[in-house]
Scaffold this active site. Structure first.
Site, PDB file in Angstrom:
ATOM      1  N   LYS A   1      -1.375 -31.277 -26.234  1.00  0.00           N
ATOM      2  CA  LYS A   1      -2.396 -31.298 -27.306  1.00  0.00           C
ATOM      3  C   LYS A   1      -2.681 -29.868 -27.740  1.00  0.00           C
ATOM      4  O   LYS A   1      -2.791 -29.566 -28.935  1.00  0.00           O
ATOM      5  CB  LYS A   1      -3.659 -31.994 -26.789  1.00  0.00           C
ATOM      6  CG  LYS A   1      -4.749 -32.197 -27.822  1.00  0.00           C
ATOM      7  CD  LYS A   1      -5.680 -31.025 -27.973  1.00  0.00           C
ATOM      8  CE  LYS A   1      -6.775 -31.324 -28.987  1.00  0.00           C
ATOM      9  NZ  LYS A   1      -7.596 -30.153 -29.297  1.00  0.00           N
TER      10      LYS A   1
ATOM     11  N   HIS B   1     -14.360 -20.460 -25.574  1.00  0.00           N
ATOM     12  CA  HIS B   1     -14.541 -21.642 -26.401  1.00  0.00           C
ATOM     13  C   HIS B   1     -15.998 -21.799 -26.851  1.00  0.00           C
ATOM     14  O   HIS B   1     -16.283 -22.016 -28.021  1.00  0.00           O
ATOM     15  CB  HIS B   1     -14.153 -22.852 -25.545  1.00  0.00           C
ATOM     16  CG  HIS B   1     -13.572 -23.957 -26.337  1.00  0.00           C
ATOM     17  ND1 HIS B   1     -12.243 -24.004 -26.658  1.00  0.00           N
ATOM     18  CD2 HIS B   1     -14.132 -25.049 -26.879  1.00  0.00           C
ATOM     19  CE1 HIS B   1     -12.008 -25.079 -27.355  1.00  0.00           C
ATOM     20  NE2 HIS B   1     -13.145 -25.732 -27.506  1.00  0.00           N
TER      21      HIS B   1
ATOM     22  N   GLU C   1     -10.892 -26.920 -35.502  1.00  0.00           N
ATOM     23  CA  GLU C   1     -11.390 -26.631 -34.144  1.00  0.00           C
ATOM     24  C   GLU C   1     -11.563 -25.128 -33.944  1.00  0.00           C
ATOM     25  O   GLU C   1     -10.612 -24.357 -34.138  1.00  0.00           O
ATOM     26  CB  GLU C   1     -10.400 -27.187 -33.110  1.00  0.00           C
ATOM     27  CG  GLU C   1     -10.881 -27.005 -31.686  1.00  0.00           C
ATOM     28  CD  GLU C   1      -9.936 -27.629 -30.653  1.00  0.00           C
ATOM     29  OE1 GLU C   1      -9.256 -28.622 -30.972  1.00  0.00           O
ATOM     30  OE2 GLU C   1      -9.888 -27.097 -29.536  1.00  0.00           O
TER      31      GLU C   1
ATOM     32  N   ASP D   1       4.396 -33.011 -43.128  1.00  0.00           N
ATOM     33  CA  ASP D   1       3.905 -34.280 -42.584  1.00  0.00           C
ATOM     34  C   ASP D   1       3.613 -34.111 -41.083  1.00  0.00           C
ATOM     35  O   ASP D   1       4.522 -34.192 -40.251  1.00  0.00           O
ATOM     36  CB  ASP D   1       4.990 -35.342 -42.833  1.00  0.00           C
ATOM     37  CG  ASP D   1       4.588 -36.718 -42.350  1.00  0.00           C
ATOM     38  OD1 ASP D   1       3.636 -36.835 -41.558  1.00  0.00           O
ATOM     39  OD2 ASP D   1       5.259 -37.689 -42.753  1.00  0.00           O
TER      40      ASP D   1
HETATM   41  C1  MEV Z   1      -8.241 -27.660 -26.561  1.00  0.00           C
HETATM   42  O1  MEV Z   1      -8.188 -28.078 -27.898  1.00  0.00           O
HETATM   43  C2  MEV Z   1      -6.852 -27.464 -26.016  1.00  0.00           C
HETATM   44  C3  MEV Z   1      -6.785 -27.128 -24.527  1.00  0.00           C
HETATM   45  O2  MEV Z   1      -7.454 -28.135 -23.769  1.00  0.00           O
HETATM   46  C4  MEV Z   1      -5.319 -27.093 -24.171  1.00  0.00           C
HETATM   47  C5  MEV Z   1      -5.037 -26.979 -22.688  1.00  0.00           C
HETATM   48  O3  MEV Z   1      -5.866 -27.391 -21.862  1.00  0.00           O
HETATM   49  O4  MEV Z   1      -3.928 -26.506 -22.373  1.00  0.00           O
HETATM   50  C6  MEV Z   1      -7.453 -25.825 -24.229  1.00  0.00           C
END
Ligand code: MEV
Length: 439
Positions: free
Chosen positions: A280, A393, A84, A296
């Site tokens: 995430k 991003h 990513e 792992d």
């Molecule tokens: C993107 O891979 C992860 C984010 O969405 C995490 C977040 O919103 O805290 C930017």
């Protein structure tokens, strides 16, 4: 598609051919494509093939470095394997931000791992508990050959206890054991000990005169480690005076930043939708380091998410406090990592990663990994509460979009320049390229 039989018996070339034949119009190209990702060195390729089964080829992922990560006053350049865009950039930016504010701190809170033998038994549990010290001696004696090596490294079996689980199901009991597996992740060690416990339990109960005939049968259901290791846990944190946070894009000063940041974390503590995305983002960093070290990542993910839900609600793994003018942000994360065994020495790049990290112990690697998770979360929240996430991003994503539209080198250079002052989107890139190509 038809059912395939005997696939595993085919040679690798035959497997490639068989799969390519699923596409009658492109069989040759597809076979060639798979082969194009084979390693040039046949020995290395054989090594990769043998990590798994039915291997056709290798699946490439970018291997990058986040430099300047200061942890407990020691500087690291941390390898990260992630597909990513902006993850490595975000970790690097957070590292730079905190470098000038004392760096990251980390400490191990505990390193115990857990395994369970699950069994059915229709005996008197109080009797089993009473004689358990004798059984425990036998359990330890029969695992001596497995534990000898681990004990000489300072680890081994820490405890074994019988548990009455009949509230879940009639006749269901457990042997629950705790282990210290030193610098190895320990899955094989723990599972071998547990399977030995299971055999000993069956024999010992089956032949011990203290048990009546109807109590002699132990039915082993299964013996397996638990990937939930709440007592194999690390804490990573950053702290500084609020004013030291400085000023942020969008005219946001330190006080307002700290306030918005705290609310953002609080939302992730209470709102499950936000908590999932928040965590995430943490795992963007954690998984990337775990992969780069040949560990792992499924085990680490499963453990982290279970921990996030430990009080019955899934919550943010990070927390923040603003007290007495101080900003403190931390992550407590259980995880089982190894720096010996498994792929760590077998995969050439996992081995290289550990070299780049300075041959860390498992505990040190836990600290490095948790710090990258914290850095990632700090970077995401910093963007979210100031400029928004898309600015950075989409800039990173621009190259992927340009590649999608098969932009030439000069189109790419012009587009990168153009989008320094324009909002990146899939359609904006498409329109721009169309306008250039139609003139
Ligand atoms: C993107 O891979 C992860 C984010 O969405 C995490 C977040 O919103 O805290 C930017």
């Amino acid at each position: 598609m038809e059912q395939v039989s005997g696939f595993s018996k085919l040679t690798k070339a035959q497997k490639v051919q068989r799969v390519a034949e699923w596409f009658p119009d492109q069989t040759a190209e597809i076979a060639k494509e798979f082969q194009s990702f084979w390693h040039a060195n046949a020995e290395t390729q054989k090594l990769f093939d043998e990590f798994s089964e039915n291997t056709l080829t290798n699946y490439y992922m970018p291997y990058g470095i986040a430099p300047n990560i200061l942890i407990n006053n020691k500087l690291y350049a941390v390898p990260m394997v992630i597909e990513e865009s902006s993850v490595v950039a975000a970790a690097s930016k957070s590292a730079k931000f905190w470098f000038n504010r004392g760096g990251f701190k980390a400490k191990i809170l505990n390193t115990k791992k857990i395994g369970q033998v699950h069994f059915h038994w229709s005996g008197n549990f109080e009797k089993l508990k009473k004689v358990f010290p004798e059984l425990k001696t036998e359990l330890l004696k029969n695992t001596a050959s497995i534990t000898q090596n681990m004990q000489s490294r300072g680890g081994g079996i820490l405890s074994i206890e019988p548990l009455d689980m009949t509230h879940i199901e009639p006749n269901y009991y457990q042997l629950k054991a705790e282990f210290d597996t030193c610098d190895s992740m320990g899955a094989n060690f723990i599972n071998s000990c547990l399977e030995s416990f299971a055999r000993t339990l069956e024999n010992w109960v089956g032949t011990n005169p203290i048990f009546q005939d109807q109590e002699k049968d132990v039915l082993i259901i299964m013996s397996i480690l638990s990937n939930y290791t709440p007592e194999c846990i690390v804490r990573a944190w950053v702290e500084c005076d609020i004013e030291e946070l400085g000023n942020f894009d969008g005219g946001i000063d330190a006080q307002l930043f700290a306030k918005k940041f705290k609310t953002a974390v609080n939302i992730a503590r209470h709102d499950v939708h936000r908590a999932t995305t928040h965590n995430k983002g943490i795992f963007n960093g954690i998984d990337a380091v775990v992969l780069a070290t040949g560990n792992d990542f499924r085990a680490v993910e499963a453990c982290g998410h279970t921990y996030a839900a430990r009080d019955g609600q899934y919550r943010s793994l990070t927390d923040v406090s603003i007290e007495d003018g101080k900003f403190k942000f931390w992550l407590d994360l259980p995880m089982a990592l190894g720096t010996v065994g498994g792929l760590t020495a077998l995969h050439p790049l996992a081995k290289r990663t550990l070299e780049i990290l300075g041959h860390p112990s498992a505990s040190e690697l836990m600290q490095i990994t948790a710090v990258v998770g914290l850095a990632q979360n700090f970077g995401a929240l910093k963007s979210l509460v100031t400029t928004g996430i898309q600015k950075g991003h989409m800039k990173m994503h621009l190259l992927n979009i340009l590649r999608h539209f098969e932009a030439t080198k000069s189109e790419t250079e012009r587009a990168v320049e153009y989008f320094k002052t324009h909002v990146v989107s899939f359609s904006a890139v498409n329109e721009l390229l169309k306008s250039w190509r139609n003139t």
